[in-house]
Each structure stands twice: as C-alpha cells, then as structure tokens.
Scaffold this motif. Structure first.
Motif, PDB file in Angstrom:
ATOM      1  N   TRP A   7       0.839  -1.198   0.000  1.00  0.00           N
ATOM      2  CA  TRP A   7       0.000   0.000   0.000  1.00  0.00           C
ATOM      3  C   TRP A   7       0.866   1.235   0.000  1.00  0.00           C
ATOM      4  CZ3 TRP A   7      -5.198  -0.253   2.952  1.00  0.00           C
ATOM      5  CH2 TRP A   7      -5.762  -1.539   2.817  1.00  0.00           C
ATOM      6  N   GLY A  65      -7.314  -2.660   7.648  1.00  0.00           N
ATOM      7  CA  GLY A  65      -5.888  -2.357   7.688  1.00  0.00           C
ATOM      8  C   GLY A  65      -5.504  -1.141   8.513  1.00  0.00           C
ATOM      9  N   CYS A  66      -6.482  -0.473   9.167  1.00  0.00           N
ATOM     10  CA  CYS A  66      -6.128   0.716   9.970  1.00  0.00           C
ATOM     11  C   CYS A  66      -5.102   0.328  11.033  1.00  0.00           C
ATOM     12  CB  CYS A  66      -7.332   1.335  10.678  1.00  0.00           C
ATOM     13  SG  CYS A  66      -8.871   1.390   9.764  1.00  0.00           S
ATOM     14  N   CYS A  69      -1.408  -0.313   9.708  1.00  0.00           N
ATOM     15  CA  CYS A  69      -0.541   0.850   9.514  1.00  0.00           C
ATOM     16  C   CYS A  69      -0.433   1.730  10.752  1.00  0.00           C
ATOM     17  CB  CYS A  69      -1.033   1.686   8.338  1.00  0.00           C
ATOM     18  SG  CYS A  69      -0.706   0.938   6.721  1.00  0.00           S
ATOM     19  N   HIS A  70      -1.557   1.983  11.434  1.00  0.00           N
ATOM     20  CA  HIS A  70      -1.545   2.926  12.569  1.00  0.00           C
ATOM     21  C   HIS A  70      -1.200   2.239  13.886  1.00  0.00           C
ATOM     22  CE1 HIS A  70      -3.123   6.532  10.487  1.00  0.00           C
ATOM     23  NE2 HIS A  70      -3.694   5.633   9.698  1.00  0.00           N
ATOM     24  N   ARG A 101      -8.827  16.066  16.112  1.00  0.00           N
ATOM     25  CA  ARG A 101      -9.720  16.038  14.960  1.00  0.00           C
ATOM     26  C   ARG A 101     -11.174  15.855  15.390  1.00  0.00           C
ATOM     27  NH1 ARG A 101      -5.796  18.131  12.523  1.00  0.00           N
ATOM     28  NH2 ARG A 101      -4.525  16.957  11.048  1.00  0.00           N
ATOM     29  N   GLY A 116      -7.251  16.666   8.135  1.00  0.00           N
ATOM     30  CA  GLY A 116      -7.865  17.648   9.020  1.00  0.00           C
ATOM     31  C   GLY A 116      -7.552  19.080   8.621  1.00  0.00           C
ATOM     32  N   ILE A 122      -1.628  11.600   1.786  1.00  0.00           N
ATOM     33  CA  ILE A 122      -0.865  10.759   0.863  1.00  0.00           C
ATOM     34  C   ILE A 122      -0.526   9.461   1.587  1.00  0.00           C
ATOM     35  CG2 ILE A 122       0.109  12.504  -0.685  1.00  0.00           C
ATOM     36  CD1 ILE A 122       2.528  12.601   1.082  1.00  0.00           C
ATOM     37  N   MET A 124      -1.977   7.185   2.928  1.00  0.00           N
ATOM     38  CA  MET A 124      -3.222   6.753   3.567  1.00  0.00           C
ATOM     39  C   MET A 124      -4.224   6.381   2.460  1.00  0.00           C
ATOM     40  SD  MET A 124      -5.511   6.773   6.140  1.00  0.00           S
ATOM     41  CE  MET A 124      -7.287   6.679   6.010  1.00  0.00           C
ATOM     42  N   LYS A 160       5.503  15.284   2.132  1.00  0.00           N
ATOM     43  CA  LYS A 160       4.745  16.514   1.912  1.00  0.00           C
ATOM     44  C   LYS A 160       5.652  17.705   1.641  1.00  0.00           C
ATOM     45  CE  LYS A 160       0.430  15.483   3.911  1.00  0.00           C
ATOM     46  NZ  LYS A 160      -0.718  15.900   4.640  1.00  0.00           N
TER      47      LYS A 160
HETATM   48  C1  HEC Z   1      -1.219   1.754   4.163  1.00  0.00           C
HETATM   49  C2  HEC Z   1      -1.196   2.370   5.470  1.00  0.00           C
HETATM   50  C3  HEC Z   1      -2.459   2.991   6.017  1.00  0.00           C
HETATM   51  C4  HEC Z   1      -3.704   2.421   6.183  1.00  0.00           C
HETATM   52  C5  HEC Z   1      -4.153   1.011   5.772  1.00  0.00           C
HETATM   53  C6  HEC Z   1      -4.517   3.398   6.875  1.00  0.00           C
HETATM   54  N1  HEC Z   1      -3.803   4.548   7.077  1.00  0.00           N
HETATM   55 FE1  HEC Z   1      -4.497   6.248   7.930  1.00  0.00          FE
HETATM   56  N2  HEC Z   1      -2.765   7.202   7.475  1.00  0.00           N
HETATM   57  C7  HEC Z   1      -1.666   6.602   6.902  1.00  0.00           C
HETATM   58  C8  HEC Z   1      -0.628   7.615   6.668  1.00  0.00           C
HETATM   59  C9  HEC Z   1       0.751   7.376   6.053  1.00  0.00           C
HETATM   60  C10 HEC Z   1      -1.160   8.842   7.125  1.00  0.00           C
HETATM   61  C11 HEC Z   1      -0.498  10.216   7.063  1.00  0.00           C
HETATM   62  C12 HEC Z   1      -0.984  10.867   5.785  1.00  0.00           C
HETATM   63  C13 HEC Z   1      -0.457  12.263   5.543  1.00  0.00           C
HETATM   64  O1  HEC Z   1       0.210  12.843   6.407  1.00  0.00           O
HETATM   65  O2  HEC Z   1      -0.749  12.792   4.437  1.00  0.00           O
HETATM   66  C14 HEC Z   1      -2.508   8.531   7.635  1.00  0.00           C
HETATM   67  C15 HEC Z   1      -3.353   9.490   8.177  1.00  0.00           C
HETATM   68  C16 HEC Z   1      -4.559   9.202   8.788  1.00  0.00           C
HETATM   69  C17 HEC Z   1      -5.368  10.154   9.527  1.00  0.00           C
HETATM   70  C18 HEC Z   1      -4.995  11.604   9.827  1.00  0.00           C
HETATM   71  C19 HEC Z   1      -5.404  12.577   8.752  1.00  0.00           C
HETATM   72  C20 HEC Z   1      -5.117  14.015   9.193  1.00  0.00           C
HETATM   73  O3  HEC Z   1      -6.051  14.687   9.655  1.00  0.00           O
HETATM   74  O4  HEC Z   1      -3.954  14.443   9.071  1.00  0.00           O
HETATM   75  C21 HEC Z   1      -6.484   9.475   9.971  1.00  0.00           C
HETATM   76  C22 HEC Z   1      -7.634  10.031  10.787  1.00  0.00           C
HETATM   77  C23 HEC Z   1      -6.360   8.102   9.494  1.00  0.00           C
HETATM   78  N3  HEC Z   1      -5.190   7.978   8.775  1.00  0.00           N
HETATM   79  C24 HEC Z   1      -7.289   7.109   9.756  1.00  0.00           C
HETATM   80  C25 HEC Z   1      -7.226   5.813   9.208  1.00  0.00           C
HETATM   81  C26 HEC Z   1      -8.278   4.832   9.341  1.00  0.00           C
HETATM   82  C27 HEC Z   1      -9.545   4.997  10.165  1.00  0.00           C
HETATM   83  C28 HEC Z   1      -7.883   3.733   8.614  1.00  0.00           C
HETATM   84  C29 HEC Z   1      -8.660   2.471   8.331  1.00  0.00           C
HETATM   85  C30 HEC Z   1      -9.989   2.638   7.755  1.00  0.00           C
HETATM   86  C31 HEC Z   1      -6.575   4.038   8.063  1.00  0.00           C
HETATM   87  N4  HEC Z   1      -6.211   5.302   8.438  1.00  0.00           N
HETATM   88  C32 HEC Z   1      -5.836   3.184   7.256  1.00  0.00           C
HETATM   89  C33 HEC Z   1      -1.528   5.268   6.566  1.00  0.00           C
HETATM   90  C34 HEC Z   1      -2.555   4.342   6.570  1.00  0.00           C
END
Ligand code: HEC
Ligand code: HEC
Length: 283
Positions: A7, A65-66, A69-70, A101, A116, A122, A124, A160
């Motif tokens: 991803w 997958g949340c 990664c998170h 948020r 937010g 990106i 994500m 970024k």
């Molecule tokens: C492949 C990895 C990956 C997956 C799967 C993923 N995320 Fe993320 N997420 C990221 C990354 C990397 C960022 C930081 C993006 C950026 O800074 O532009 C992020 C950013 C975010 C943010 C913050 C946005 C902000 O306001 O700056 C939220 C909320 C979030 N993810 C929720 C989720 C949720 C809920 C899920 C599952 C439904 C999920 N993510 C799945 C990698 C992932």
C-alpha cells in the motif's frame, strides 16, 4: 504483524520515478497541486460509545488495515524511512492527532482522502474506503474515540515537504481524494452477492479494480497484477476462505502479504468471506 508494504510502495514507487525524471527544474514550476485544499460537507454521523458499535468499529479497523498501519493500539508508527522519504501513520488515540480532529474531519479523511487541515492525504489509502456506508464509518469513528490515550509521537510524513516537486510528475498528491458522496446505507449483512459487492467496494476494489476485473498495480515493477477474482469465485468456498486466511491458493501457490495483504483480510469473519466469494462467483 508487519505493516503491508504494498500500500505504501504503490505510492513511493511513483515518487522515485518522478525524482529521477523530473529533476530540480520541475521544482521551480511545480506547486500547482501541492498544498491545495478541499471543501467537503459534514455528513450526519452516528458516533456513539455503544458497545456493539465500538466492537464493530474495532473489527473494521482490523479488517480494513487501519491497525496494520496505525499500529494495533492506534498509537501510530513509522512505516517507511529511506531519506528523503519518511512515511508515518499518525497516532489516532485521544492523546495524539485523533484528539485534535472532529468526527467530521475523521470522516473526511477516511472516505474522501482529505486531512484535518483540508489538504489531501498521501499514502493513507482513503480511495479504498470511499465506499464505506455511514453506519460503518460511524462505527470506525466510535472505535477510534473509544481507545485509550497513548502518548506517542511517531513524527510526520516528510514527502509533503517535497510536494512542489512531486505535484508536476506522474505522482498526483490528490490520488486518494474522492469528493463524491459515499453510500448512506449498506445492504443487509448476509451471505449474498449483494453484501459481498458492498464489502468488495470498501477495500478490495482498490487493487482488483472497480468491478473486480483485475488490474496492474502501478507503478511497482515487482508487484504481480491483482488478478480478476473470476477464478477464485469458482473455487470451493472452504478453499476461498483458506486462501484469504493463509495466503496459499488451492494450487499451492504462496501469495505475498506485501502485495496482497491477506493477513489483514484474513481477519474477516467466515460470513464476510462467504459473501465476497458469492460476489466473485458472479464475475
Ligand atoms: C497503508 C497504510 C495505512 C492504512 C491502511 C490506513 N492509514 Fe491512515 N494514514 C496513513 C498515513 C501514512 C497517514 C499520514 C498521511 C499524511 O500525512 O498525508 C494517515 C493518516 C490518517 C489520519 C490523519 C489525517 C489528518 O487529519 O492528518 C487518519 C484520521 C487516518 N489515517 C485514519 C485511518 C483509518 C480509520 C484507517 C482504516 C480505515 C486508516 N487510516 C488506514 C496510513 C494508513
Ligand atoms: C493492496 C492491493 C490489494 C488489495 C486491497 C486486495 N488485493 Fe487481492 N490480490 C492483490 C494482488 C497483487 C494479488 C496477486 C498476488 C499474487 O499473485 O501473489 C491478489 C490476489 C488475490 C487472490 C488470489 C487470486 C488468484 O486467482 O490467485 C484473491 C482470492 C484475492 N486477492 C482476494 C482479495 C479480496 C477478497 C480482497 C478484499 C478483501 C483483496 N483481494 C484485496 C492485491 C490486493
């Protein structure tokens, strides 16, 4: 479980290509899309501390997958660090970014790829989650609100900073943005092709194509294409389920978790996988 590299690699491969072919001059003319902000309406959500909603949200966080990664406890983690790129999935707990948020902002990120601060996310993979219905995105947010605050600052994504350069190449910082309205309702859960189509549209379509026709997963040369699921729809159900759980196909081939994150999707229930199988059988 190690985070699913594909991803991430899907995007980063594009970045490397851009850097190689673009050069510094692009930096001077770039900037048109970088920092662009998007406006979205706030939809009415049903976020609650009701235990069934929270439990459903936890299940979605695992199967989409949340947590991959998170991090398991949503406290965030660095996913990739090879200068000049650094990719960080932020801390979503109340002690981290999650605490800053609103529910509406979380919805904008999850289903529409808008962070937010109004810019595009990106890496994500929000474009995968655009098809989540109101009820499911509400459950996800209910879960995010329910987790314990964890003090952890994994840093920020550093691609970024290069946005100006990247915005003029094949890499599109708006790749994950989809401003169209998401479904307000989902079909009744059950072992039906209709429910399978819904589940497919909440994540599988991101790689296997909008209608499951299969597609190249650009621009990573080493990734196999994500095939049409027509063949898998003809496998006996137990073999379909065991393929998603173990990554071993009926022919005995081991699927690479980096490219097809079966360890994530293998956490779906038997009934969910059976619905996906029923949908694949319609191809
Ligand atoms: C492949 C990895 C990956 C997956 C799967 C993923 N995320 Fe993320 N997420 C990221 C990354 C990397 C960022 C930081 C993006 C950026 O800074 O532009 C992020 C950013 C975010 C943010 C913050 C946005 C902000 O306001 O700056 C939220 C909320 C979030 N993810 C929720 C989720 C949720 C809920 C899920 C599952 C439904 C999920 N993510 C799945 C990698 C992932
Ligand atoms: C991040 C991209 C990605 C996502 C998301 C994804 N897949 Fe895959 N999938 C792949 C790739 C790539 C392959 C080929 C892997 C290989 O051949 O080693 C694959 C292979 C498969 C196969 C084996 C097909 C065959 O004929 O060998 C099945 C079944 C499958 N995926 C089902 C699913 C289902 C169901 C979902 C949603 C729950 C899903 N995939 C989501 C990328 C993805």
């Amino acid at each position: 479980m190690k985070p699913t590299l594909k991803w991430i690699a899907r995007i980063l491969g594009g970045l490397v290509v851009v850097l190689l072919i673009a050069g510094f001059t692009m930096f001077m003319i770039g900037g048109s899309n970088a920092g662009k902000t998007y406006e979205l309406p706030d939809v009415v959500l049903n976020v609650s501390d009701d235990s069934s909603s929270v439990a459903h949200g936890a299940h979605l966080a695992n199967t989409l997958g949340c947590t991959d990664c998170h991090a398991e406890d949503l406290s965030g983690q660095e996913l990739f660090d090879a200068p000049p790129f650094r990719v960080v999935a932020p801390n979503l707990t109340p002690a981290g970014l999650g605490g800053q948020r609103t529910d509406a902002q979380l919805e904008h990120t999850i289903r529409h790829g808008v962070a937010g601060d109004g810019t595009s996310v990106i890496i994500m993979p929000s474009a995968a989650f655009h098809g989540l219905a109101d009820e499911d995105v509400s459950a996800l947010i209910s879960y995010i609100r329910s987790v314990s605050p964890i003090e952890n600052n994994p840093g920020t994504t550093e691609i970024k900073l290069m946005g100006k350069l990247l915005s003029v190449g094949p890499f599109d910082p708006g790749f994950e943005v989809n401003l169209d309205a998401s479904p307000t309702a989902k079909p009744e859960a059950g072992i039906t092709s209709e429910y399978g189509a819904y589940l497919f549209g909440t994540v599988c379509h991101y790689c296997h194509g909008e209608n499951g026709q299969g597609m190249e997963v650009p621009p990573i040369p080493e990734s196999p294409p994500a095939p049409s699921l027509a063949a898998a729809g003809n496998w006996p159900l137990d073999q379909f389920i065991s393929t998603i759980r173990t990554g071993v196909t009926p022919a005995g081939r081991q699927i690479d978790n980096d490219f097809m994150p079966f360890e994530v999707f293998g956490q779906m229930t038997d009934a969910e996988l059976a619905a996906l199988h029923a949908y694949a059988a319609t191809f």
